[in-house]
Each structure stands twice: as structure tokens, then as C-alpha cells.
Design a protein around this motif. Structure first.
Motif, PDB file in Angstrom:
ATOM      1  N   LEU A   1      35.696 -20.417 -33.152  1.00  0.00           N
ATOM      2  CA  LEU A   1      34.452 -19.940 -32.539  1.00  0.00           C
ATOM      3  C   LEU A   1      33.321 -20.973 -32.594  1.00  0.00           C
ATOM      4  CD1 LEU A   1      34.457 -16.258 -33.844  1.00  0.00           C
ATOM      5  CD2 LEU A   1      35.273 -17.137 -31.634  1.00  0.00           C
ATOM      6  N   GLY A   2      33.483 -21.988 -33.415  1.00  0.00           N
ATOM      7  CA  GLY A   2      32.435 -23.009 -33.527  1.00  0.00           C
ATOM      8  C   GLY A   2      32.868 -24.367 -33.015  1.00  0.00           C
ATOM      9  N   PHE A   3      33.870 -24.938 -33.660  1.00  0.00           N
ATOM     10  CA  PHE A   3      34.285 -26.301 -33.351  1.00  0.00           C
ATOM     11  C   PHE A   3      34.960 -26.416 -31.981  1.00  0.00           C
ATOM     12  CE2 PHE A   3      37.152 -30.033 -33.949  1.00  0.00           C
ATOM     13  CZ  PHE A   3      36.146 -30.996 -34.072  1.00  0.00           C
ATOM     14  N   ALA A   4      35.877 -25.522 -31.670  1.00  0.00           N
ATOM     15  CA  ALA A   4      36.609 -25.605 -30.396  1.00  0.00           C
ATOM     16  C   ALA A   4      35.684 -25.510 -29.182  1.00  0.00           C
ATOM     17  CB  ALA A   4      37.701 -24.537 -30.335  1.00  0.00           C
ATOM     18  N   PRO A   5      34.772 -24.532 -29.119  1.00  0.00           N
ATOM     19  CA  PRO A   5      33.882 -24.474 -27.956  1.00  0.00           C
ATOM     20  C   PRO A   5      33.002 -25.723 -27.825  1.00  0.00           C
ATOM     21  CG  PRO A   5      33.866 -22.376 -29.109  1.00  0.00           C
ATOM     22  CD  PRO A   5      34.619 -23.341 -29.978  1.00  0.00           C
ATOM     23  N   LEU A   6      32.527 -26.229 -28.954  1.00  0.00           N
ATOM     24  CA  LEU A   6      31.690 -27.435 -28.918  1.00  0.00           C
ATOM     25  C   LEU A   6      32.489 -28.632 -28.404  1.00  0.00           C
ATOM     26  CD1 LEU A   6      29.143 -29.115 -29.611  1.00  0.00           C
ATOM     27  CD2 LEU A   6      30.117 -29.370 -31.907  1.00  0.00           C
ATOM     28  N   LEU A   7      33.665 -28.858 -28.949  1.00  0.00           N
ATOM     29  CA  LEU A   7      34.475 -30.003 -28.556  1.00  0.00           C
ATOM     30  C   LEU A   7      34.896 -29.911 -27.088  1.00  0.00           C
ATOM     31  CD1 LEU A   7      35.650 -32.658 -29.520  1.00  0.00           C
ATOM     32  CD2 LEU A   7      37.681 -31.416 -30.249  1.00  0.00           C
TER      33      LEU A   7
ATOM     34  N   ALA B   1      39.147 -22.752 -19.399  1.00  0.00           N
ATOM     35  CA  ALA B   1      39.743 -23.708 -20.345  1.00  0.00           C
ATOM     36  C   ALA B   1      39.574 -23.236 -21.787  1.00  0.00           C
ATOM     37  CB  ALA B   1      39.126 -25.088 -20.162  1.00  0.00           C
ATOM     38  N   LEU B   2      38.432 -22.625 -22.112  1.00  0.00           N
ATOM     39  CA  LEU B   2      38.216 -22.137 -23.472  1.00  0.00           C
ATOM     40  C   LEU B   2      39.199 -21.015 -23.808  1.00  0.00           C
ATOM     41  CD1 LEU B   2      36.631 -22.314 -26.108  1.00  0.00           C
ATOM     42  CD2 LEU B   2      34.992 -20.688 -25.134  1.00  0.00           C
ATOM     43  N   LYS B   3      39.424 -20.107 -22.876  1.00  0.00           N
ATOM     44  CA  LYS B   3      40.400 -19.034 -23.115  1.00  0.00           C
ATOM     45  C   LYS B   3      41.797 -19.615 -23.320  1.00  0.00           C
ATOM     46  CE  LYS B   3      39.203 -16.608 -19.497  1.00  0.00           C
ATOM     47  NZ  LYS B   3      39.139 -15.575 -18.445  1.00  0.00           N
ATOM     48  N   MET B   4      42.146 -20.621 -22.534  1.00  0.00           N
ATOM     49  CA  MET B   4      43.449 -21.267 -22.704  1.00  0.00           C
ATOM     50  C   MET B   4      43.493 -22.001 -24.041  1.00  0.00           C
ATOM     51  SD  MET B   4      46.476 -21.737 -21.671  1.00  0.00           S
ATOM     52  CE  MET B   4      46.543 -21.269 -19.966  1.00  0.00           C
ATOM     53  N   ASN B   5      42.390 -22.625 -24.421  1.00  0.00           N
ATOM     54  CA  ASN B   5      42.308 -23.306 -25.716  1.00  0.00           C
ATOM     55  C   ASN B   5      42.571 -22.312 -26.842  1.00  0.00           C
ATOM     56  OD1 ASN B   5      40.739 -24.054 -28.252  1.00  0.00           O
ATOM     57  ND2 ASN B   5      40.586 -25.980 -27.132  1.00  0.00           N
ATOM     58  N   TRP B   6      41.944 -21.154 -26.769  1.00  0.00           N
ATOM     59  CA  TRP B   6      42.148 -20.149 -27.808  1.00  0.00           C
ATOM     60  C   TRP B   6      43.602 -19.693 -27.860  1.00  0.00           C
ATOM     61  CZ3 TRP B   6      37.139 -17.123 -26.311  1.00  0.00           C
ATOM     62  CH2 TRP B   6      36.040 -17.721 -26.946  1.00  0.00           C
ATOM     63  N   LYS B   7      44.226 -19.537 -26.710  1.00  0.00           N
ATOM     64  CA  LYS B   7      45.626 -19.100 -26.677  1.00  0.00           C
ATOM     65  C   LYS B   7      46.545 -20.166 -27.267  1.00  0.00           C
ATOM     66  CE  LYS B   7      45.190 -16.283 -22.521  1.00  0.00           C
ATOM     67  NZ  LYS B   7      45.517 -16.204 -21.100  1.00  0.00           N
ATOM     68  N   VAL B   8      46.363 -21.393 -26.834  1.00  0.00           N
ATOM     69  CA  VAL B   8      47.270 -22.475 -27.229  1.00  0.00           C
ATOM     70  C   VAL B   8      46.993 -22.958 -28.648  1.00  0.00           C
ATOM     71  CG1 VAL B   8      47.914 -24.879 -26.724  1.00  0.00           C
ATOM     72  CG2 VAL B   8      47.647 -23.222 -24.854  1.00  0.00           C
ATOM     73  N   TRP B   9      45.719 -23.208 -28.949  1.00  0.00           N
ATOM     74  CA  TRP B   9      45.376 -23.893 -30.187  1.00  0.00           C
ATOM     75  C   TRP B   9      45.231 -22.988 -31.406  1.00  0.00           C
ATOM     76  CZ3 TRP B   9      45.310 -28.919 -31.461  1.00  0.00           C
ATOM     77  CH2 TRP B   9      45.412 -29.840 -30.432  1.00  0.00           C
ATOM     78  N   THR B  10      45.054 -21.697 -31.230  1.00  0.00           N
ATOM     79  CA  THR B  10      44.830 -20.833 -32.390  1.00  0.00           C
ATOM     80  C   THR B  10      45.984 -20.887 -33.395  1.00  0.00           C
ATOM     81  OG1 THR B  10      43.273 -19.443 -31.204  1.00  0.00           O
ATOM     82  CG2 THR B  10      44.308 -18.486 -33.162  1.00  0.00           C
ATOM     83  N   PRO B  11      47.239 -20.688 -32.999  1.00  0.00           N
ATOM     84  CA  PRO B  11      48.305 -20.792 -34.003  1.00  0.00           C
ATOM     85  C   PRO B  11      48.462 -22.213 -34.548  1.00  0.00           C
ATOM     86  CG  PRO B  11      49.229 -20.359 -31.820  1.00  0.00           C
ATOM     87  CD  PRO B  11      47.749 -20.259 -31.691  1.00  0.00           C
ATOM     88  N   ILE B  12      48.231 -23.193 -33.699  1.00  0.00           N
ATOM     89  CA  ILE B  12      48.345 -24.599 -34.137  1.00  0.00           C
ATOM     90  C   ILE B  12      47.275 -24.907 -35.178  1.00  0.00           C
ATOM     91  CG2 ILE B  12      48.067 -26.996 -33.362  1.00  0.00           C
ATOM     92  CD1 ILE B  12      49.299 -25.936 -30.637  1.00  0.00           C
ATOM     93  N   GLN B  13      46.060 -24.492 -34.900  1.00  0.00           N
ATOM     94  CA  GLN B  13      44.976 -24.767 -35.841  1.00  0.00           C
ATOM     95  C   GLN B  13      45.096 -23.934 -37.116  1.00  0.00           C
ATOM     96  OE1 GLN B  13      44.063 -27.750 -35.242  1.00  0.00           O
ATOM     97  NE2 GLN B  13      41.904 -27.305 -35.545  1.00  0.00           N
ATOM     98  N   TYR B  14      45.667 -22.750 -37.012  1.00  0.00           N
ATOM     99  CA  TYR B  14      45.901 -21.962 -38.230  1.00  0.00           C
ATOM    100  C   TYR B  14      46.800 -22.759 -39.177  1.00  0.00           C
ATOM    101  CZ  TYR B  14      47.147 -18.288 -41.452  1.00  0.00           C
ATOM    102  OH  TYR B  14      47.330 -17.566 -42.612  1.00  0.00           O
ATOM    103  N   ILE B  15      47.867 -23.298 -38.639  1.00  0.00           N
ATOM    104  CA  ILE B  15      48.772 -24.129 -39.445  1.00  0.00           C
ATOM    105  C   ILE B  15      48.049 -25.383 -39.925  1.00  0.00           C
ATOM    106  CG2 ILE B  15      50.853 -25.569 -39.340  1.00  0.00           C
ATOM    107  CD1 ILE B  15      51.927 -23.432 -37.274  1.00  0.00           C
ATOM    108  N   ASN B  16      47.345 -26.033 -39.012  1.00  0.00           N
ATOM    109  CA  ASN B  16      46.702 -27.310 -39.323  1.00  0.00           C
ATOM    110  C   ASN B  16      45.690 -27.186 -40.461  1.00  0.00           C
ATOM    111  OD1 ASN B  16      46.081 -30.046 -39.085  1.00  0.00           O
ATOM    112  ND2 ASN B  16      44.713 -29.732 -37.357  1.00  0.00           N
TER     113      ASN B  16
END
Length: 192
Positions: free
Chosen positions: A98-104, A134-149
Motif C-alpha cells: 500500500l505504500g512502496f508499490a504505488p510510489l514505485l 497497472a497497480l491492480k496487476m502489480n498487486w495481483k502479481v507481486w503480492t505473493p512474491i513480496q510476501y516471500i521476499n
């Protein structure tokens, strides 16, 4: 055996660079993977000519923006919410998503458009047209990846992990940007 030896030597070299110059190493890694993502995006879409200026823009963005921002964000995240804090995994994920992804994402759209020589108003209009999708797609794609990361990858390797995955994300983004540019060009041709 040769491949394993090369990979082992590469990992040792990378770790040495990471230890000696963590910010520079992450910025250079981000530059390389961003440029590679744009290059691969051009190859996949069968662009008639490889656009070196586009690759340079993506690599520059990785070097100047993504690498340093990610390095500092991951360090800050561990200080603000240590891994052992109550519900740390979910809190860290929410801060990222909710913070870093939208900014980036905003910075990438806006800055890359500015690097193409477009003026502020055109860049803002382009951001407005593409950002939410793009933000909605970012949330779909990156959420599990970033959880792991952010919860399982050691801090010094988080940027590398994200950069490797980002190659595919950049392929997606560059193709979306090219589709939007083609649609805009087609729209301008029809109005003339």
C-alpha cells in the motif's frame, strides 16, 4: 561441473560486492535487470529494431531510482517492523503493497515518460491512463512474491530476488507502454 563452478564464482563475487558496496551493487543489479527486461520485451514483441534508448532509460531508472529506493526501503522495513514483531509478516506486506508499490509504480511511469522527453502534462496524463490498471496487476502479481521476499529472503538478497522477478514485470510494463503508444499514434492518425 563448469556451469556450477561459474555460478559459484559469480555468487562469491556478488557477495563480495554486496559486502563492500551494498547500495552500488544493488543499483547496478537493478540497472542490469531493468535494461534486460526492456530488451527482452522488445524481442518478444518482435520490434523491428532494438531501441537502445529505451533500454538505456530502463537501466538508468534501475540505477538511479529502483536500486537505491529498494535498498533503503528493505533496510527501513526491518527497523520499523522487525521480523519477530506481532503480525510482522502481514504488517510488512501491507506497508510494501500500500505504500512502496504505488510510489514505485508512479515513479516508473512518470520518470520513464520524462526521460522520453515528454512534458509534465503529457506524463501526468499517461500516468492517469495506465496507473490504476497497472497497480491492480502489480498487486495481483507481486503480492505473493513480496510476501516471500520481505519475510523469508535475507535483507541483503531482497533487491536481487525482486530484480530477477522484475525482469518479467518490466517485460509486461514495456509491452503495455508500447501498446498505449501505438493506440495513441493510431488515434492521432485518425484525427488528422
Amino acid at each position: 561441473m563448469v556451469v556450477l563452478s561459474v555460478l559459484e564464482k559469480g555468487a562469491q563475487t556478488y557477495n563480495g560486492c554486496l559486502y563492500a558496496q551494498p547500495l552500488l551493487t544493488k543499483a547496478l543489479t537493478s540497472a542490469f535487470t531493468a535494461g534486460l527486461g526492456d530488451f527482452l520485451g522488445q524481442v518478444i514483441t518482435k520490434e523491428p529494431n532494438i531501441n537502445l534508448h529505451s533500454i538505456t532509460r530502463y537501466a538508468s531508472f534501475g540505477l538511479i531510482v529502483t536500486g537505491p529506493l529498494a535498498h533503503n526501503f528493505y533496510k527501513m522495513l526491518d527497523k520499523v517492523i522487525p521480523p519477530y514483531a506481532w503480525a510482522a509478516a502481514w504488517k510488512r506486506l501491507l506497508i510494501d503493497r500500500l505504500g512502496f508499490a504505488p510510489l514505485l509504480l508512479f515513479l516508473s511511469f512518470y520518470t520513464l515518460s520524462r526521460m522520453e522527453g515528454k512534458d509534465h502534462k503529457v506524463c501526468i496524463r499517461e500516468v492517469q491512463m495506465r496507473y490504476w490498471t497497472a497497480l491492480k496487476m502489480n498487486w495481483k502479481v507481486w503480492t505473493p512474491i513480496q510476501y516471500i521476499n520481505i519475510n523469508y529472503i535475507p535483507q541483503q538478497y531482497r533487491s536481487l530476488f525482486a530484480n530477477v522477478v522484475a525482469i518479467f514485470w518490466i517485460i509486461y510494463l514495456t509491452n503495455k507502454r508500447r501498446q498505449a503508444a501505438a493506440a495513441a499514434a493510431a488515434g492521432n492518425d485518425k484525427t488528422q
